[in-house]
Design an enzyme around this catalytic site. Structure first.
Site, PDB file in Angstrom:
ATOM      1  N   LYS A  29       4.611  -2.581  -8.639  1.00  0.00           N
ATOM      2  CA  LYS A  29       3.670  -2.667  -7.830  1.00  0.00           C
ATOM      3  C   LYS A  29       3.026  -2.727  -7.603  1.00  0.00           C
ATOM      4  CE  LYS A  29      -0.521   1.009  -8.896  1.00  0.00           C
ATOM      5  NZ  LYS A  29      -1.288   2.298  -9.167  1.00  0.00           N
ATOM      6  N   SER A  43      -3.302   5.192  -2.865  1.00  0.00           N
ATOM      7  CA  SER A  43      -4.199   4.335  -2.751  1.00  0.00           C
ATOM      8  C   SER A  43      -4.450   2.871  -2.382  1.00  0.00           C
ATOM      9  CB  SER A  43      -5.745   5.331  -2.803  1.00  0.00           C
ATOM     10  OG  SER A  43      -6.037   5.753  -3.636  1.00  0.00           O
ATOM     11  N   PHE A  44      -4.186   2.501  -3.830  1.00  0.00           N
ATOM     12  CA  PHE A  44      -3.972   1.070  -4.158  1.00  0.00           C
ATOM     13  C   PHE A  44      -3.669   0.213  -4.002  1.00  0.00           C
ATOM     14  CE2 PHE A  44      -7.874   2.938  -6.574  1.00  0.00           C
ATOM     15  CZ  PHE A  44      -9.010   2.327  -5.503  1.00  0.00           C
ATOM     16  N   GLY A  45      -1.916   0.652  -4.266  1.00  0.00           N
ATOM     17  CA  GLY A  45      -0.817   0.297  -4.138  1.00  0.00           C
ATOM     18  C   GLY A  45       0.844   0.581  -3.994  1.00  0.00           C
ATOM     19  N   ASP A  69      -7.835  10.889 -13.149  1.00  0.00           N
ATOM     20  CA  ASP A  69      -7.177  11.215 -11.810  1.00  0.00           C
ATOM     21  C   ASP A  69      -5.458  12.015 -12.640  1.00  0.00           C
ATOM     22  OD1 ASP A  69      -6.359  10.940  -9.008  1.00  0.00           O
ATOM     23  OD2 ASP A  69      -6.278   8.415  -9.119  1.00  0.00           O
ATOM     24  N   GLU A  96       3.518   5.015  -2.503  1.00  0.00           N
ATOM     25  CA  GLU A  96       2.423   4.270  -2.211  1.00  0.00           C
ATOM     26  C   GLU A  96       1.446   5.236  -2.460  1.00  0.00           C
ATOM     27  OE1 GLU A  96       2.979   3.365   1.907  1.00  0.00           O
ATOM     28  OE2 GLU A  96       0.577   3.373   1.987  1.00  0.00           O
TER      29      GLU A  96
END
Ligand SMILES: Nc1ncnc2c1ncn2[C@@H]1O[C@H](COP(=O)(O)OP(=O)(O)OP(=O)(O)O)[C@@H](O)[C@H]1O
Ligand SMILES: [Mg+2]
Length: 544
Positions: A126, A107-109, A219, A105
């Protein structure tokens, strides 16, 4: 004398770099989950999707692809394969995949390990955590699909199969990797230097493919590097990728503060920022160093002060390359091409080319073996189902029913002597599926009977007192010096950010678990990233 010099230097550093302002709860997804109910009451109702498309009104899945002519990236459902029947009440995800487990997991998916009903193979899917609330938000998510498609062919980038949107959510089907580099480090701790050079080479090759196209990843971190079946490292999570020409502080989003380059704090995005993040990730990997998310140690690592006692563990050659990549001045950092021209990498690449054919054959053999095995498993399951059906017909076997649980409350029954039974209905934090089948029901046997409702967070967290959640990015309040990740393995943080020691007794319900394994056992469902957190607040104030 030395102390006062260091003190002066610290002060000088502090005045030079803005510190990221990150509050503890931003790291603690689990913490947020625990307070979710109250949050919901206080929040206004969620916005309805505002973008002007008719796609999801009929709840049909629509393929997303940027490979065709459509610059919008929207393709018809035919790309989704013949298995999908849009007239059924089930989503494409439910119709075409069997959910095996939740494996990650961010922050987005949320990422699930799934088995495809089409070819019987395992994949990762995802699913975006939030609904598309605006056209912009949807475009941002779709941008990740474009990047995955663009880099999918590269050996050191995650392979991507297809994407689709349904019910205001984006789904991406990708190759299933063994684990992330972060969990590999957590498991191995001391990674041989040969391996570190090989990982660095893999990641430099992946980064080269981005930088050659004038793109920035922004990232890069151990959590976003996955280890594939062939043992090679693959760069993943292209959610923040941005064009260098558009890279100014208004369009770009900074990544995880532990890995962020110092100049990003001034809104200065360049290829050198990726080099810094890769360098600091290599420092973490080779020295098993706990990277600070903020504070004086964060400053030091970005001001040319390196943790020499940690670096002693590795060769001077590797130390040198890591320090070069972490040079505070972005203009003085080496480029990907300069790094790849290092004699060591040149030799490694030659050796790799030499063995390429052998490795490819090995991989094909491994894939065919896996395919044969999955077919065999399907056959075994079918035979077993037929056998159970026959037994049921002749009443030799009964399917377990919900009434079974009543046995636990009945006095003087044999069942009462069974180990206490904990029932937990684990669902994802994003209950997208209408079908009750979508909710994975998992039973755990622990010390006590506890029913903790429908939160997705790891159940063992509930054995700690409230909010003593452990997260992969804890805020460290000890500024006395650099720490090994090892030091934090038995530490978690309470409400007041005070470190609390976790000894094996805390986890006594994990009967045969070695205390060393505790961190990795509670890791998988933690949220690792603080992506999207505004780090510019100080900079903004200064410039306003
Ligand atoms: N293909 C895959 N195979 C195995 N595990 C995966 C795969 N993709 C993602 N994961 C796991 O899921 C985690 C979250 O995935 P990802 O980084 O893509 O999500 P995100 O929400 O974009 O994350 P972030 O918070 O870093 O932005 C990864 O760190 C990794 O551990
Ligand atoms: Mg990620």
């Amino acid at each position: 004398m030395k102390d006062s010099t260091m003190h002066l230097m610290d002060n000088e550093i502090l005045s030079r770099l803005p510190v990221p302002e990150i509050r503890e709860e931003t790291f603690q997804h689990s913490y947020k989950q625990a307070h979710r109910r109250e949050d919901i009451r206080l929040k206004p109702p969620k916005l309805k999707p505002r973008y002007d498309t008719n796609f999801n009104r009929d709840h049909t899945a629509h393929a997303i692809s940027f490979r065709g002519d459509d610059p919008e990236g929207v393709a018809d459902s035919s790309l989704l394969g013949s298995t999908y029947n849009c007239s059924l009440n089930e989503t494409y995800f439910e119709q075409c995949f069997t959910r095996v487990a939740k494996i990650g997991e961010g922050s987005f998916g949320e990422v699930f390990k799934v088995r495809s009903k089409e070819d019987g193979l395992l994949y990762a899917v995802k699913m975006s955590k939030q609904l598309f609330r605006s056209d912009l938000y949807r475009q941002e998510r779709l941008e990740e699909v474009r990047r995955y498609e663009q880099f999918s062919g590269h050996k050191n980038c995650l392979k991507f199969y297809r994407a689709w949107e349904q019910e205001d959510r984006l789904f991406m089907q990708m190759e299933l990797c063994r684990e992330s580099l972060d969990s590999y480090l957590q498991r191995k701790r001391n990674i041989p230097e040969e391996k570190i050079w090989s990982i660095l080479l893999d990641l430099l090759l992946a980064l080269k493919s981005l930088h050659d196209r004038n793109l920035l990843h922004l990232d890069i971190k151990l959590d976003n590097v996955l280890i594939g079946d062939d043992d090679s490292c693959k760069l993943a999570d292209f959610g923040l990728v941005i064009d260098v020409d558009r890279a100014n502080k208004n369009q770009a989003t900074e990544g995880d503060s532990r890995y962020v380059a110092p100049e990003i704090m001034q809104g200065n995005f360049s290829k050198a920022a990726d080099i810094f993040s890769l360098g600091i990730a290599m420092l973490e990997l080779s020295c098993y160093l706990e990277l600070p998310a903020n504070g004086p140690l964060w400053q030091q690592l970005r001001s040319g002060v390196y943790p020499d006692d940690f670096l002693q563990k590795i060769s001077e050659e590797l130390q040198h390359i890591i320090k070069d990549m972490m040079t505070p001045d972005p203009h003085k950092r080496p480029t990907v091409d300069e790094l790849l021209s290092n004699k060591r990498f040149v030799t490694m690449l030659q050796r790799r080319r030499h063995w390429e054919l052998v490795n490819n054959i090995k991989q094909v053999l491994r894939k065919s073996r896996r395919l044969a095995w999955s077919k065999l498993c399907n056959l075994k399951t079918t035979v077993f189902k037929i056998f159970i059906s026959i037994l049921t017909i002749f009443r030799f076997h009964e399917y377990p029913s919900d009434q079974c649980s009543d046995a636990y409350s009945a006095p003087n029954t044999v069942e009462k002597k069974r180990p206490p039974h904990l029932r937990s209905h684990l669902t994802t934090s994003t209950p997208t599926m209408n079908s009750s089948k979508a909710k994975a029901r998992i039973d755990f046997h622990f010390d006590e009977d506890i029913d903790f409702g429908q939160q997705h967070s790891t159940p063992y967290n509930n054995h700690l007192s409230d909010n003593k959640m452990v997260n992969s990015t804890p805020v460290i309040h000890n500024h006395s010096g650099f720490r090994s990740r090892r030091d934090l393995t038995k530490t978690c943080f309470n409400d007041n950010s005070e470190a609390i020691s976790l000894d094996k007794s805390t986890f006594s319900y994990l009967d045969d678990c070695d205390s060393d394994e505790i961190p990795s056992m509670r890791k998988p469902l933690d949220v690792s990233s603080v992506r999207g957190k505004k780090l510019f607040s100080k900079f903004d104030e200064d410039t306003d």
